[in-house]
Motif scaffolding. Structure first.
Motif, PDB file in Angstrom:
ATOM      1  N   LEU A 138       1.326  -6.005  -7.027  1.00 37.68           N
ATOM      2  CA  LEU A 138       0.935  -6.042  -5.612  1.00 37.68           C
ATOM      3  C   LEU A 138       1.999  -6.737  -4.759  1.00 37.68           C
ATOM      4  N   LEU A 139       2.575  -7.819  -5.274  1.00 32.88           N
ATOM      5  CA  LEU A 139       3.619  -8.539  -4.534  1.00 32.88           C
ATOM      6  C   LEU A 139       4.864  -7.690  -4.341  1.00 32.88           C
ATOM      7  N   VAL A 140       5.121  -6.764  -5.245  1.00 30.43           N
ATOM      8  CA  VAL A 140       6.274  -5.889  -5.104  1.00 30.43           C
ATOM      9  C   VAL A 140       5.899  -4.646  -4.293  1.00 30.43           C
ATOM     10  N   ALA A 141       4.708  -4.113  -4.500  1.00 29.96           N
ATOM     11  CA  ALA A 141       4.324  -2.847  -3.877  1.00 29.96           C
ATOM     12  C   ALA A 141       4.019  -2.987  -2.393  1.00 29.96           C
ATOM     13  N   PHE A 142       3.325  -4.053  -1.980  1.00 32.77           N
ATOM     14  CA  PHE A 142       2.926  -4.145  -0.569  1.00 32.77           C
ATOM     15  C   PHE A 142       4.120  -4.211   0.385  1.00 32.77           C
ATOM     16  N   PRO A 143       5.117  -5.076   0.167  1.00 32.24           N
ATOM     17  CA  PRO A 143       6.250  -5.062   1.099  1.00 32.24           C
ATOM     18  C   PRO A 143       6.943  -3.703   1.150  1.00 32.24           C
ATOM     19  N   PHE A 144       7.045  -3.043  -0.005  1.00 37.75           N
ATOM     20  CA  PHE A 144       7.711  -1.742  -0.046  1.00 37.75           C
ATOM     21  C   PHE A 144       6.922  -0.696   0.742  1.00 37.75           C
ATOM     22  N   SER A 148       8.007   0.803   4.453  1.00 37.48           N
ATOM     23  CA  SER A 148       8.269   2.245   4.509  1.00 37.48           C
ATOM     24  C   SER A 148       7.386   2.941   5.542  1.00 37.48           C
ATOM     25  N   ILE A 149       6.095   2.664   5.509  1.00 35.89           N
ATOM     26  CA  ILE A 149       5.171   3.340   6.439  1.00 35.89           C
ATOM     27  C   ILE A 149       5.416   2.886   7.873  1.00 35.89           C
ATOM     28  N   ASN A 150       5.664   1.606   8.067  1.00 39.00           N
ATOM     29  CA  ASN A 150       5.948   1.134   9.429  1.00 39.00           C
ATOM     30  C   ASN A 150       7.300   1.651   9.919  1.00 39.00           C
ATOM     31  N   GLY A 151       8.235   1.880   9.003  1.00 34.61           N
ATOM     32  CA  GLY A 151       9.502   2.497   9.392  1.00 34.61           C
ATOM     33  C   GLY A 151       9.300   3.907   9.909  1.00 34.61           C
ATOM     34  N   ILE A 152       8.384   4.659   9.287  1.00 32.25           N
ATOM     35  CA  ILE A 152       8.053   6.002   9.780  1.00 32.25           C
ATOM     36  C   ILE A 152       7.426   5.908  11.169  1.00 32.25           C
ATOM     37  N   ILE A 169      -1.701   0.340  19.162  1.00 30.37           N
ATOM     38  CA  ILE A 169      -2.663  -0.505  18.444  1.00 30.37           C
ATOM     39  C   ILE A 169      -3.327   0.283  17.319  1.00 30.37           C
ATOM     40  N   LYS A 170      -3.725   1.534  17.605  1.00 34.21           N
ATOM     41  CA  LYS A 170      -4.357   2.354  16.564  1.00 34.21           C
ATOM     42  C   LYS A 170      -3.405   2.622  15.403  1.00 34.21           C
ATOM     43  N   THR A 171      -2.162   2.974  15.715  1.00 34.47           N
ATOM     44  CA  THR A 171      -1.212   3.244  14.629  1.00 34.47           C
ATOM     45  C   THR A 171      -0.871   1.972  13.867  1.00 34.47           C
ATOM     46  N   GLY A 172      -0.918   0.824  14.538  1.00 33.09           N
ATOM     47  CA  GLY A 172      -0.685  -0.441  13.839  1.00 33.09           C
ATOM     48  C   GLY A 172      -1.736  -0.698  12.782  1.00 33.09           C
ATOM     49  N   TRP A 173      -3.002  -0.538  13.158  1.00 28.56           N
ATOM     50  CA  TRP A 173      -4.080  -0.723  12.183  1.00 28.56           C
ATOM     51  C   TRP A 173      -4.029   0.349  11.092  1.00 28.56           C
ATOM     52  N   THR A 174      -3.618   1.557  11.464  1.00 27.27           N
ATOM     53  CA  THR A 174      -3.475   2.627  10.475  1.00 27.27           C
ATOM     54  C   THR A 174      -2.393   2.283   9.458  1.00 27.27           C
ATOM     55  N   VAL A 175      -1.263   1.794   9.938  1.00 28.53           N
ATOM     56  CA  VAL A 175      -0.165   1.399   9.044  1.00 28.53           C
ATOM     57  C   VAL A 175      -0.627   0.299   8.094  1.00 28.53           C
ATOM     58  N   LEU A 176      -1.342  -0.679   8.614  1.00 24.89           N
ATOM     59  CA  LEU A 176      -1.819  -1.776   7.774  1.00 24.89           C
ATOM     60  C   LEU A 176      -2.795  -1.268   6.711  1.00 24.89           C
ATOM     61  N   GLY A 177      -3.716  -0.396   7.101  1.00 29.17           N
ATOM     62  CA  GLY A 177      -4.665   0.159   6.141  1.00 29.17           C
ATOM     63  C   GLY A 177      -3.997   1.031   5.090  1.00 29.17           C
ATOM     64  N   LEU A 178      -3.110   1.925   5.526  1.00 29.75           N
ATOM     65  CA  LEU A 178      -2.409   2.793   4.572  1.00 29.75           C
ATOM     66  C   LEU A 178      -1.529   1.991   3.621  1.00 29.75           C
ATOM     67  N   THR A 180      -2.000  -1.125   2.607  1.00 27.35           N
ATOM     68  CA  THR A 180      -2.857  -1.826   1.646  1.00 27.35           C
ATOM     69  C   THR A 180      -3.393  -0.870   0.586  1.00 27.35           C
ATOM     70  N   VAL A 181      -3.876   0.287   1.016  1.00 28.61           N
ATOM     71  CA  VAL A 181      -4.429   1.260   0.070  1.00 28.61           C
ATOM     72  C   VAL A 181      -3.350   1.773  -0.874  1.00 28.61           C
ATOM     73  N   SER A 182      -2.173   2.094  -0.324  1.00 28.53           N
ATOM     74  CA  SER A 182      -1.107   2.620  -1.185  1.00 28.53           C
ATOM     75  C   SER A 182      -0.562   1.546  -2.123  1.00 28.53           C
ATOM     76  N   ALA A 183      -0.513   0.298  -1.686  1.00 26.11           N
ATOM     77  CA  ALA A 183      -0.055  -0.773  -2.568  1.00 26.11           C
ATOM     78  C   ALA A 183      -1.065  -0.985  -3.700  1.00 26.11           C
ATOM     79  N   LEU A 184      -2.347  -0.957  -3.373  1.00 21.88           N
ATOM     80  CA  LEU A 184      -3.381  -1.060  -4.436  1.00 21.88           C
ATOM     81  C   LEU A 184      -3.296   0.109  -5.404  1.00 21.88           C
ATOM     82  N   PHE A 185      -3.102   1.312  -4.870  1.00 20.60           N
ATOM     83  CA  PHE A 185      -2.975   2.486  -5.711  1.00 20.60           C
ATOM     84  C   PHE A 185      -1.779   2.353  -6.653  1.00 20.60           C
ATOM     85  N   LEU A 186      -0.624   1.939  -6.125  1.00 21.52           N
ATOM     86  CA  LEU A 186       0.558   1.787  -6.976  1.00 21.52           C
ATOM     87  C   LEU A 186       0.372   0.686  -8.019  1.00 21.52           C
ATOM     88  N   ALA A 187      -0.280  -0.410  -7.614  1.00 16.79           N
ATOM     89  CA  ALA A 187      -0.461  -1.515  -8.550  1.00 16.79           C
ATOM     90  C   ALA A 187      -1.458  -1.156  -9.649  1.00 16.79           C
TER      91      ALA A 187
END
Length: 190
Positions: A138-144, A148-152, A169-178, A180-187
């Motif tokens: 999780l510590l490696v996956a979340f920053p990555f 990446s998603i916020n760069g897009i 604001i909506k895209t900010g919360w979307t980026v944060l949610g995506l 978190t979910v993708s980091a959990l999925f990768l971990a």
């Protein structure tokens, strides 16, 4: 306004070119009020002192102590926009710093007698407890994923889209949610 400035500059040049007592008195008492209606030239006496560099530095330090401090971030209401902006910079620094440190360690490992082969690192990581493995992933996956998603998101902004307050604001919360979910999925997946 321009005429007043021209008159002031002319009088100042006159005083500077002929610094006699008469011309100073004429320009101070008669010419300045006549040329510039309602105003006169200001005179500020200047007194200089011989000081050592240490004394002048001490005065500067004392003046800095009397300056008000900027309230910085404590007076602002936290908003998703500046929190994600800070988090993007932090995750970028963490990722690039981690890659540089790992790459440098990998290059100098033979000189230090360390075994950094893929098989030895996989075996060492496999020996860890499950909770430690998950936390490390999780510590490696979340920053990555976040970076990446916020760069897009920033690339979409560069195209001039979704750049209104509500959508930011909506895209900010979307980026944060995506992220978190993708980091959990990768971990959990790997």
């Amino acid at each position: 306004m321009l005429a007043q400035r021209a008159a002031q500059q002319t009088l100042r040049r006159l005083v500077a070119s002929r610094p006699t007592l008469v011309s100073q008195m004429v320009s101070r008492n008669f010419a300045a009020p006549m040329a510039v209606k309602g105003s006169s030239i200001q005179y500020r006496p200047v007194v200089t002192q011989n000081m050592t560099p240490k004394d002048s530095y001490d005065i500067l330090v004392a003046q800095r102590k009397n300056r008000p401090t900027s309230p910085h971030l404590t007076i602002y209401k936290p908003q998703i926009t500046w929190i994600l902006s800070s988090l993007t910079r932090i995750t970028g620094s963490v990722l690039s710093g981690g890659f540089y440190i790992f790459g440098s360690l990998y290059l100098v490992a033979p000189l230090l007698g360390l075994n950094m082969s893929s098989a030895s690192m996989a075996a060492a990581f496999g020996a860890w407890p499950v909770v430690a493995k998950l936390a490390t992933k999780l510590l490696v996956a979340f920053p990555f994923t976040f970076h990446s998603i916020n760069g897009i998101r920033h690339l979409v902004w560069d195209m001039g889209r979704t750049f209104k307050n509500e959508t930011v604001i909506k895209t900010g919360w979307t980026v944060l949610g995506l992220s978190t979910v993708s980091a959990l999925f990768l971990a959990l997946l790997l």
